[in-house]
Motif scaffolding. Structure first.
Motif, PDB file in Angstrom:
ATOM      1  N   TYR A 101     -36.931  25.720 -10.265  1.00 55.84           N
ATOM      2  CA  TYR A 101     -35.527  25.403 -10.063  1.00 55.84           C
ATOM      3  C   TYR A 101     -34.729  26.137 -11.136  1.00 55.84           C
ATOM      4  CZ  TYR A 101     -31.554  22.624  -8.569  1.00 55.84           C
ATOM      5  OH  TYR A 101     -30.355  22.223  -8.048  1.00 55.84           O
ATOM      6  N   PRO A 102     -34.198  27.298 -10.796  1.00 54.95           N
ATOM      7  CA  PRO A 102     -33.501  28.110 -11.802  1.00 54.95           C
ATOM      8  C   PRO A 102     -32.269  27.415 -12.365  1.00 54.95           C
ATOM      9  CG  PRO A 102     -33.798  29.318  -9.744  1.00 54.95           C
ATOM     10  CD  PRO A 102     -34.167  27.902  -9.482  1.00 54.95           C
ATOM     11  N   PRO A 103     -32.068  27.487 -13.666  1.00 52.00           N
ATOM     12  CA  PRO A 103     -30.852  26.911 -14.240  1.00 52.00           C
ATOM     13  C   PRO A 103     -29.625  27.657 -13.706  1.00 52.00           C
ATOM     14  CG  PRO A 103     -32.134  28.075 -15.916  1.00 52.00           C
ATOM     15  CD  PRO A 103     -32.919  28.122 -14.651  1.00 52.00           C
ATOM     16  N   GLY A 104     -28.590  26.928 -13.412  1.00 50.81           N
ATOM     17  CA  GLY A 104     -27.351  27.552 -12.951  1.00 50.81           C
ATOM     18  C   GLY A 104     -27.299  27.830 -11.458  1.00 50.81           C
ATOM     19  N   ILE A 105     -28.284  27.355 -10.701  1.00 47.42           N
ATOM     20  CA  ILE A 105     -28.319  27.673  -9.270  1.00 47.42           C
ATOM     21  C   ILE A 105     -27.101  27.108  -8.532  1.00 47.42           C
ATOM     22  CG2 ILE A 105     -29.695  25.697  -8.482  1.00 47.42           C
ATOM     23  CD1 ILE A 105     -31.293  27.775  -6.794  1.00 47.42           C
ATOM     24  N   ARG A 106     -26.647  25.935  -8.913  1.00 48.25           N
ATOM     25  CA  ARG A 106     -25.444  25.362  -8.287  1.00 48.25           C
ATOM     26  C   ARG A 106     -24.185  26.108  -8.721  1.00 48.25           C
ATOM     27  NH1 ARG A 106     -27.639  23.596  -4.140  1.00 48.25           N
ATOM     28  NH2 ARG A 106     -28.925  21.770  -4.351  1.00 48.25           N
ATOM     29  N   ALA A 107     -24.174  26.665  -9.917  1.00 48.68           N
ATOM     30  CA  ALA A 107     -23.032  27.469 -10.366  1.00 48.68           C
ATOM     31  C   ALA A 107     -22.905  28.733  -9.520  1.00 48.68           C
ATOM     32  CB  ALA A 107     -23.178  27.821 -11.844  1.00 48.68           C
ATOM     33  N   VAL A 108     -24.034  29.304  -9.143  1.00 50.56           N
ATOM     34  CA  VAL A 108     -24.011  30.489  -8.265  1.00 50.56           C
ATOM     35  C   VAL A 108     -23.377  30.120  -6.928  1.00 50.56           C
ATOM     36  CG1 VAL A 108     -25.459  32.126  -7.003  1.00 50.56           C
ATOM     37  CG2 VAL A 108     -25.997  31.568  -9.384  1.00 50.56           C
ATOM     38  N   GLU A 109     -23.787  28.996  -6.341  1.00 48.86           N
ATOM     39  CA  GLU A 109     -23.195  28.546  -5.081  1.00 48.86           C
ATOM     40  C   GLU A 109     -21.691  28.336  -5.224  1.00 48.86           C
ATOM     41  OE1 GLU A 109     -26.532  25.917  -2.742  1.00 48.86           O
ATOM     42  OE2 GLU A 109     -25.230  24.909  -4.176  1.00 48.86           O
ATOM     43  N   THR A 110     -21.302  27.635  -6.260  1.00 51.60           N
ATOM     44  CA  THR A 110     -19.892  27.288  -6.459  1.00 51.60           C
ATOM     45  C   THR A 110     -19.025  28.531  -6.625  1.00 51.60           C
ATOM     46  OG1 THR A 110     -20.507  25.184  -7.448  1.00 51.60           O
ATOM     47  CG2 THR A 110     -18.284  25.983  -7.915  1.00 51.60           C
ATOM     48  N   THR A 111     -19.445  29.443  -7.473  1.00 51.31           N
ATOM     49  CA  THR A 111     -18.621  30.641  -7.696  1.00 51.31           C
ATOM     50  C   THR A 111     -18.592  31.544  -6.474  1.00 51.31           C
ATOM     51  OG1 THR A 111     -20.484  31.732  -8.802  1.00 51.31           O
ATOM     52  CG2 THR A 111     -18.880  30.630 -10.206  1.00 51.31           C
ATOM     53  N   ALA A 112     -19.694  31.636  -5.732  1.00 50.25           N
ATOM     54  CA  ALA A 112     -19.686  32.433  -4.498  1.00 50.25           C
ATOM     55  C   ALA A 112     -18.706  31.845  -3.494  1.00 50.25           C
ATOM     56  CB  ALA A 112     -21.088  32.501  -3.901  1.00 50.25           C
ATOM     57  N   ASN A 113     -18.674  30.532  -3.384  1.00 54.50           N
ATOM     58  CA  ASN A 113     -17.758  29.891  -2.441  1.00 54.50           C
ATOM     59  C   ASN A 113     -16.310  29.939  -2.907  1.00 54.50           C
ATOM     60  OD1 ASN A 113     -19.542  29.185  -0.321  1.00 54.50           O
ATOM     61  ND2 ASN A 113     -20.391  27.586  -1.604  1.00 54.50           N
ATOM     62  N   LEU A 114     -16.064  29.939  -4.201  1.00 57.00           N
ATOM     63  CA  LEU A 114     -14.697  30.095  -4.695  1.00 57.00           C
ATOM     64  C   LEU A 114     -14.143  31.471  -4.333  1.00 57.00           C
ATOM     65  CD1 LEU A 114     -14.863  28.455  -8.248  1.00 57.00           C
ATOM     66  CD2 LEU A 114     -13.522  27.671  -6.269  1.00 57.00           C
ATOM     67  N   ARG A 115     -14.986  32.488  -4.395  1.00 55.70           N
ATOM     68  CA  ARG A 115     -14.558  33.849  -4.071  1.00 55.70           C
ATOM     69  C   ARG A 115     -14.196  34.024  -2.609  1.00 55.70           C
ATOM     70  NH1 ARG A 115     -19.331  37.258  -5.162  1.00 55.70           N
ATOM     71  NH2 ARG A 115     -18.230  38.500  -3.662  1.00 55.70           N
ATOM     72  N   THR A 116     -14.770  33.188  -1.726  1.00 65.61           N
ATOM     73  CA  THR A 116     -14.563  33.401  -0.296  1.00 65.61           C
ATOM     74  C   THR A 116     -13.789  32.279   0.386  1.00 65.61           C
ATOM     75  OG1 THR A 116     -16.701  32.358   0.179  1.00 65.61           O
ATOM     76  CG2 THR A 116     -16.688  34.745  -0.105  1.00 65.61           C
ATOM     77  N   ARG A 117     -13.182  31.401  -0.378  1.00 64.36           N
ATOM     78  CA  ARG A 117     -12.483  30.271   0.231  1.00 64.36           C
ATOM     79  C   ARG A 117     -11.216  30.741   0.949  1.00 64.36           C
ATOM     80  NH1 ARG A 117     -10.713  30.075  -5.104  1.00 64.36           N
ATOM     81  NH2 ARG A 117      -8.470  29.815  -5.297  1.00 64.36           N
ATOM     82  N   ASP A 118     -10.735  29.873   1.824  1.00 68.07           N
ATOM     83  CA  ASP A 118      -9.487  30.167   2.545  1.00 68.07           C
ATOM     84  C   ASP A 118      -8.354  30.357   1.568  1.00 68.07           C
ATOM     85  OD1 ASP A 118     -10.660  29.933   5.009  1.00 68.07           O
ATOM     86  OD2 ASP A 118     -10.132  27.827   5.243  1.00 68.07           O
ATOM     87  N   ARG A 119      -7.518  31.292   1.852  1.00 69.99           N
ATOM     88  CA  ARG A 119      -6.379  31.556   0.979  1.00 69.99           C
ATOM     89  C   ARG A 119      -5.093  31.235   1.695  1.00 69.99           C
ATOM     90  NH1 ARG A 119      -8.564  33.837  -3.392  1.00 69.99           N
ATOM     91  NH2 ARG A 119     -10.427  35.028  -3.081  1.00 69.99           N
TER      92      ARG A 119
END
Length: 119
Positions: A101-119
């Motif tokens: 279970y890599p450290p920061g795996i949820r941070a990767v998900e969160t930042t990827a989704n922030l980049r592609t969220r509806d604007r």
């Protein structure tokens, strides 16, 4: 019922990276809606209806969209997620059943989704 019709898989062997590969896929596509997925993608339940509803704005015509000040969509994306189940995190390149279970795996998900969220 399956609303997405015919599924076709084509092999691209010319090289050149992701761009030429996607261009090749678009050039051989014959449908009205084109969906690109990575080889490790698992689509959510009802993915086909979600795409149709997004692109067709649930049946609204251009006048209705204009009144609501909504531009007609020509693309959409699903949220990014990492399978953190035992199977999803197992290391297939090892013969053991170890799970990492890599450290920061949820941070990767969160930042990827922030980049592609509806604007």
């Amino acid at each position: 019922n399956q609303y997405w019709g015919r599924l076709a898989i084509f092999s691209f062997v010319s090289g050149g990276g992701r761009g030429p590969c996607l261009n090749f896929g678009a050039s051989v596509a014959t449908g009205r809606i084109l969906t690109f997925c990575h080889s490790d993608t698992t689509l959510p339940h009802g993915w086909d209806k979600r795409i149709m509803n997004t692109l067709e704005h649930e049946g609204m015509n251009d006048d209705e969209l204009s009144t609501l000040r909504i531009a007609r969509a020509n693309s959409c994306a699903f949220s990014f997620g990492i399978d953190t189940s035992r199977e999803g995190l197992s290391m297939p390149f090892e013969s053991s059943t170890k799970t990492y279970y890599p450290p920061g795996i949820r941070a990767v998900e969160t930042t990827a989704n922030l980049r592609t969220r509806d604007r």
